[in-house]
Every structure is written in C-alpha cells, then in structure tokens.
Design a protein around this motif. Structure first.
Motif, PDB file in Angstrom:
ATOM      1  N   VAL A  48       0.840  -1.201   0.000  1.00 39.47           N
ATOM      2  CA  VAL A  48       0.000   0.000   0.000  1.00 39.47           C
ATOM      3  C   VAL A  48       0.877   1.253   0.000  1.00 39.47           C
ATOM      4  O   VAL A  48       0.575   2.242  -0.690  1.00 39.47           O
ATOM      5  CB  VAL A  48      -0.946   0.010   1.216  1.00 39.47           C
ATOM      6  CG1 VAL A  48      -1.685   1.341   1.318  1.00 39.47           C
ATOM      7  CG2 VAL A  48      -1.955  -1.134   1.106  1.00 39.47           C
ATOM      8  N   GLY A  49       1.985   1.210   0.735  1.00 37.70           N
ATOM      9  CA  GLY A  49       2.892   2.347   0.769  1.00 37.70           C
ATOM     10  C   GLY A  49       3.493   2.641  -0.595  1.00 37.70           C
ATOM     11  O   GLY A  49       3.617   3.807  -0.998  1.00 37.70           O
ATOM     12  N   ILE A  50       3.879   1.600  -1.322  1.00 44.32           N
ATOM     13  CA  ILE A  50       4.425   1.793  -2.667  1.00 44.32           C
ATOM     14  C   ILE A  50       3.363   2.373  -3.598  1.00 44.32           C
ATOM     15  O   ILE A  50       3.629   3.291  -4.382  1.00 44.32           O
ATOM     16  CB  ILE A  50       4.969   0.460  -3.224  1.00 44.32           C
ATOM     17  CG1 ILE A  50       6.245   0.054  -2.475  1.00 44.32           C
ATOM     18  CG2 ILE A  50       5.251   0.573  -4.718  1.00 44.32           C
ATOM     19  CD1 ILE A  50       6.799  -1.290  -2.878  1.00 44.32           C
ATOM     20  N   VAL A  51       2.150   1.839  -3.507  1.00 43.24           N
ATOM     21  CA  VAL A  51       1.061   2.335  -4.355  1.00 43.24           C
ATOM     22  C   VAL A  51       0.764   3.798  -4.053  1.00 43.24           C
ATOM     23  O   VAL A  51       0.554   4.617  -4.967  1.00 43.24           O
ATOM     24  CB  VAL A  51      -0.198   1.470  -4.164  1.00 43.24           C
ATOM     25  CG1 VAL A  51      -1.399   2.102  -4.883  1.00 43.24           C
ATOM     26  CG2 VAL A  51       0.028   0.053  -4.681  1.00 43.24           C
ATOM     27  N   ALA A  63       6.122   0.673   6.874  1.00 43.11           N
ATOM     28  CA  ALA A  63       5.960  -0.698   7.357  1.00 43.11           C
ATOM     29  C   ALA A  63       6.683  -0.895   8.685  1.00 43.11           C
ATOM     30  O   ALA A  63       6.128  -1.463   9.638  1.00 43.11           O
ATOM     31  CB  ALA A  63       6.479  -1.688   6.311  1.00 43.11           C
ATOM     32  N   ALA A  64       7.930  -0.423   8.756  1.00 46.58           N
ATOM     33  CA  ALA A  64       8.700  -0.577   9.994  1.00 46.58           C
ATOM     34  C   ALA A  64       8.057   0.203  11.138  1.00 46.58           C
ATOM     35  O   ALA A  64       7.968  -0.299  12.271  1.00 46.58           O
ATOM     36  CB  ALA A  64      10.138  -0.107   9.775  1.00 46.58           C
ATOM     37  N   CYS A 196      10.123  -8.054  11.643  1.00 44.05           N
ATOM     38  CA  CYS A 196       8.848  -8.533  11.106  1.00 44.05           C
ATOM     39  C   CYS A 196       8.418  -7.695   9.905  1.00 44.05           C
ATOM     40  O   CYS A 196       7.831  -8.226   8.944  1.00 44.05           O
ATOM     41  CB  CYS A 196       7.766  -8.487  12.182  1.00 44.05           C
ATOM     42  SG  CYS A 196       7.883  -9.815  13.397  1.00 44.05           S
ATOM     43  N   ALA A 197       8.699  -6.398   9.940  1.00 45.57           N
ATOM     44  CA  ALA A 197       8.386  -5.541   8.804  1.00 45.57           C
ATOM     45  C   ALA A 197       9.183  -5.973   7.582  1.00 45.57           C
ATOM     46  O   ALA A 197       8.645  -6.039   6.463  1.00 45.57           O
ATOM     47  CB  ALA A 197       8.698  -4.081   9.147  1.00 45.57           C
ATOM     48  N   ILE A 198      10.452  -6.297   7.784  1.00 50.76           N
ATOM     49  CA  ILE A 198      11.279  -6.760   6.668  1.00 50.76           C
ATOM     50  C   ILE A 198      10.776  -8.104   6.150  1.00 50.76           C
ATOM     51  O   ILE A 198      10.684  -8.323   4.938  1.00 50.76           O
ATOM     52  CB  ILE A 198      12.754  -6.870   7.099  1.00 50.76           C
ATOM     53  CG1 ILE A 198      13.301  -5.483   7.474  1.00 50.76           C
ATOM     54  CG2 ILE A 198      13.601  -7.484   5.991  1.00 50.76           C
ATOM     55  CD1 ILE A 198      14.703  -5.503   8.038  1.00 50.76           C
TER      56      ILE A 198
END
Length: 300
Positions: A48-51, A63-64, A196-198
């Motif tokens: 979602v962040g990339i979009v 995410a992190a 976990c984000a990675i």
C-alpha cells in the motif's frame, strides 16, 4: 537444483526474519504469538505504501513504523496491564489480520488483491554481472545472513544482549544489578518489529508485488515454532526456519512433478506437518518448553 535453491531462499527469507524477531522476544521473556499479525502488517504496509507514495524507501519506513508501534502496543498490554503474553500475542495477530483487511476495504472499497507497480530492489540492480536465476532475488535475501549474524552477535557477544537475556531468565537478578527488564523487553519487541516488517515486506514485495488478505498463511506461527525448535538460539532457530523452507520448497517441487499422483492438499500441508513434528521433537528432546531458556515468569 538451482531452481530448488532459489525456491528455498524465496520461502525461507521472510520466515528467517520473523523467526529472529521471535528469538529476541523470547530471550527477553516474552513468547511472541503476535508474529503472524506483525508480518501481515509489514506486507500490507509495504504494498500500500508503494502504491500511495511511489517510493520503496518511504513504504519500508511506513511498514517498519507500524510494526514497531504494534510491538509497543503488545509491550504496553503485557508489561503495564499485566496481560497474559500468549493471549495478548494472539490478540495482536487478530488485530493484524483484521486490521489489514479493514484497511484495504477502506482505501480501495474492495477486498481484491492490491498490486504494486514495483517491489523490493533485486540483486540484478546491484551489479552488472548476470546472476542468472539468483538475480531475481531481492536485496533482503542478500542481507538475511547478515541479519542472523547481527542478532547472534547482539545476544551472545554484547553487554546489551546479556542484559536482555537476563531480563527473560532472571528478571529479579537483572534488576538487582541495575537492569530494567521492562525496558529490555520493549527494546527486544521494537527490534523484532523491524525484523517482522522486513519479513512481511519480503513476502509481499520480494518475488511478488502484491498483497492479498491472509497471505501470510500461518508463517508467523511457523516462525514461532522455529523459535521453540531452535531453543531460543538465533542460529538454531534460523536452521529450523530454513528446514521448514526446505520442506515447503520440496512440497512445491512435488506438486509440479507428482501433482496428478499425490493429493495437492497433502503436498501443501507438508510445511505445517513439519512444523508440528519439529515442535514435538524439540519438546521431547528437551523435556518440555520449561527447559528452554528465557521462559521465566514475568512476575516483576
């Protein structure tokens, strides 16, 4: 052989990162059953962040940040409200699974799969040398052995790591020498949130560029089982996670080769059967979970 090794790395890398997060939490005295929820938060946030931003770096920071915030929430519930860590972890998993579905519905008015225009940078982008089948792997695969070494180094060779382990094994003794077990647990969970984000990002944006609901499919629980199988050791837990990845890759290979002769449902269940067997074998060899270090009651 090469294709099988690539498949093992693709399935094993996200599992290893999340397993390392579980090791950090376990050594600090918390059995983190929220790994599944943290992993899917990382997967959803990256895509979602990339979009939304068009930037991998910004998406990864989002995410992190979300995973660290969720880990801090778990710490607050366990440390301040004195909730049972197992129940709190399961609650975090439910929050992650339900929250990501709700977020997709709210943002796109649909429960369909979200596709990003690009994913995590690949190894081919780092060099002009043709790496063949390995060139399509993400940079997080290359960093994975470094992450394992760093976590091992932290826990086994640094003063901070020893304080973290002491907070899990003997919190009263740790406090008597000036160590705050609560802060050590918060640090362990926060570092685990980043891992976990990675791991979640690698799952969604490594070989794929999509996010779908419940795409973690129990990998967080497999990582938790790897922590038990590896007895809370960074190297042992990593080996267990890679073992589960090997079984998963062999299951995929078997589907391609013997799909018509053997039930696909049975082949797809192999990683989960291996997980159950691994936990059973670990507890039998060590005489139960109580013999694994870092399981002291949080009575402080």
């Amino acid at each position: 052989m090469t294709d099988t090794l690539v498949s093992i790395l693709i399935s094993g890398t996200p599992l290893v990162y999340v397993t390392l997060a579980g090791v950090l939490a376990q050594r600090a005295g918390i059995w983190n059953l929220g790994l599944e929820g943290l992993m899917i938060i990382g997967s959803c946030a990256l895509i979602v962040g990339i979009v939304q931003t068009g930037s991998f770096a910004q998406a990864m920071l989002i995410a992190a940040g979300l995973c660290v915030a969720a880990s801090a929430l778990l710490w607050w519930v366990v440390e301040r409200l004195k909730a049972n860590p197992i129940i709190a972890g399961l609650g975090l998993t439910g929050l992650g699974l339900g929250g990501t579905s709700l977020a997709i519905q709210a943002l796109y008015d649909s429960e369909a799969t979200v596709t990003a225009p690009f994913g995590i940078p690949k190894l081919n982008s780092l060099t002009s040398v043709d790496l063949g089948a390995f060139g399509g792997l993400s940079v997080f695969v290359l960093f994975m052995p470094v992450a394992v070494w760093l976590v091992w180094l932290l826990l086994e060779r640094t003063r901070l790591g020893l304080q973290m382990s002491a907070s899990g094994e003997h919190p009263f003794a740790a406090r008597s020498v000036g160590v705050n077990p609560g802060r050590m647990r918060l640090l362990a969970l926060a570092l685990g949130g980043v891992l976990c984000a990675i791991g979640g990002a690698e799952l969604a944006g490594g070989s794929l560029q999509i996010f779908s609901q419940n795409m973690t499919a129990g990998r967080g629980f497999m990582a938790f089982a790897a922590v038990i199988f590896g007895a809370g050791s960074a190297l042992g837990a990593t080996a267990a996670a890679l073992f589960f990845a090997v079984v998963s890759a062999l299951g995929i290979r078997a589907q391609l080769m013997y799909g018509g002769a053997i039930s696909n449902d049975l082949l797809q269940s192999l990683p989960y059967l291996a997980t159950i067997f691994g936990v059973w074998l670990s507890t039998k060899l060590r005489g139960g979970l109580g013999s694994i270090r870092g399981t002291a009651e949080m009575r402080d």
